[in-house]
Design an enzyme around this catalytic site. Structure first.
Site, PDB file in Angstrom:
ATOM      1  N   SER A  23       0.930  -1.128   0.012  1.00 28.55           N
ATOM      2  CA  SER A  23       0.027   0.151  -0.047  1.00 28.55           C
ATOM      3  C   SER A  23       0.830   1.191   0.103  1.00 28.55           C
ATOM      4  O   SER A  23       1.925   1.202  -0.292  1.00 28.55           O
ATOM      5  CB  SER A  23      -1.189  -0.226   1.357  1.00 28.55           C
ATOM      6  OG  SER A  23      -2.010   0.867   1.038  1.00 28.55           O
ATOM      7  N   ASN A  24       0.380   2.351   0.302  1.00 24.08           N
ATOM      8  CA  ASN A  24       1.302   3.551   0.547  1.00 24.08           C
ATOM      9  C   ASN A  24       0.368   4.631   1.508  1.00 24.08           C
ATOM     10  O   ASN A  24      -0.724   4.206   1.929  1.00 24.08           O
ATOM     11  CB  ASN A  24       1.018   4.196  -0.702  1.00 24.08           C
ATOM     12  CG  ASN A  24      -0.412   4.628  -1.331  1.00 24.08           C
ATOM     13  OD1 ASN A  24      -1.093   5.363  -0.857  1.00 24.08           O
ATOM     14  ND2 ASN A  24      -1.073   3.965  -2.547  1.00 24.08           N
ATOM     15  N   PRO A  25       0.958   5.818   1.654  1.00 25.66           N
ATOM     16  CA  PRO A  25       0.540   6.558   2.973  1.00 25.66           C
ATOM     17  C   PRO A  25      -0.668   7.547   2.655  1.00 25.66           C
ATOM     18  O   PRO A  25      -0.974   8.178   3.583  1.00 25.66           O
ATOM     19  CB  PRO A  25       1.848   7.380   3.242  1.00 25.66           C
ATOM     20  CG  PRO A  25       2.975   7.138   2.170  1.00 25.66           C
ATOM     21  CD  PRO A  25       2.270   6.184   1.222  1.00 25.66           C
ATOM     22  N   SER A  26      -1.372   7.241   1.705  1.00 20.23           N
ATOM     23  CA  SER A  26      -2.418   8.194   1.357  1.00 20.23           C
ATOM     24  C   SER A  26      -3.482   7.945   2.435  1.00 20.23           C
ATOM     25  O   SER A  26      -4.105   6.829   2.984  1.00 20.23           O
ATOM     26  CB  SER A  26      -3.173   7.891   0.055  1.00 20.23           C
ATOM     27  OG  SER A  26      -4.433   8.603  -0.071  1.00 20.23           O
ATOM     28  N   ALA A  96      -4.417   7.038  -4.649  1.00 26.41           N
ATOM     29  CA  ALA A  96      -3.148   6.690  -4.683  1.00 26.41           C
ATOM     30  C   ALA A  96      -3.230   5.118  -5.082  1.00 26.41           C
ATOM     31  O   ALA A  96      -3.085   4.338  -4.116  1.00 26.41           O
ATOM     32  CB  ALA A  96      -2.279   6.870  -3.614  1.00 26.41           C
TER      33      ALA A  96
END
Ligand code: PMT
Length: 226
Positions: A23-26, A96
């Site tokens: 995943s990512n930090p959005s 994102a």
């Protein structure tokens, strides 16, 4: 003039097994701000949200999803329903979306010892590029020359506007309450905005969509949006 908005927000999660994912930090803040601004202006809004911990803005219909493929399916379903109405339809893609996913998700938790070298990745669909029959507003999350990349994305994905942000800039990008963005239009024009709250940027994106729907957007109009 009521418009129809479909907004994506937050990250997607691409599971490796039931307890691990890519995943990512959005946080979803940027997308929720666009959805809230559109609803405040009286437009009909569906928010397709990845896993985030924000509450739904007033007047917004929300669909929760996990993966990029879930997000694409929800957006396509919403778009096909929206196209049968009379309002101009805008797809605003702030999510994102993970570009890659594991080829297979294991059905049960993988043992540590069995994990080395097993992660084979495949490309996810590009939601923004895939969908059509609507006006498309994209974001460009960059760490270098944001405007050049935004111009390329605008051409390649057939967009009406790209909102470029340098996600390494102070007070901008993932998680921040503020953002520093540049509006890039299909003619290549780039209009930098000052550091603003995500709510204020959301309101300007909605204003742009309203002007586009009226056929009003030109370089003079864009110059006045700051
Ligand atoms: O959620 P916050 O914490 O508030 O952070 C906001 C943000 C940094 C996530 C937001 O401002 C932002 O930049 N969103 C776009 C993130 C991104 O994935 O950018 P990109 O340059 O990789 O993608 C370009 C565009 O294609 C984006 O509109 C994206 O939504 C879309 N895309 C990308 C990949 C994919 N598989 N499908 C897509 O639809």
């Amino acid at each position: 003039m009521e418009l129809r908005f479909i907004v994506t927000a937050g990250p997607t999660r691409e599971h490796i097994d039931p307890v691990r994912f890519i995943s990512n930090p959005s946080t979803g803040r940027m997308g929720f701000a666009v959805a809230a601004a559109a609803a405040r202006r009286g437009h009909a809004v569906t928010l397709v949200a990845g896993p985030v911990s924000l509450s739904t803005p007033r007047g917004v219909r929300r669909i929760d999803v996990v993966s990029a493929r879930d997000m694409l399916a929800a957006v396509e379903e919403e778009l096909s329903a929206a196209r049968s109405g009379r309002a101009d339809v805008f797809f605003v893609s702030t999510a994102a979306v993970a570009d890659w996913r594991p080829r297979r998700m294991a059905a049960s938790k993988l043992k540590k010892a069995s994990m080395s070298g097993i992660l084979e990745l495949v490309r996810n669909p590009d939601i923004l590029k895939t969908v059509g029959g609507c006006r498309k507003i994209g974001f460009a999350a960059e760490t270098g020359d944001a405007v050049a990349e935004a111009r390329r994305k605008c051409r390649e994905k057939g967009l009406d506007l790209v909102v470029a942000n340098d996600v390494t800039a102070q007070g901008a990008g993932f998680g921040a309450r503020t953002n520093r963005v540049v509006f890039v239009t299909p003619d290549g024009a780039a209009r930098p905005l000052p550091l603003l709250s995500k709510a204020a940027i959301g309101a300007r994106i909605v204003k742009f969509c309203e002007a586009l729907s009226r056929g009003d957007v030109d370089s003079q109009w864009l110059g006045g949006i700051g």
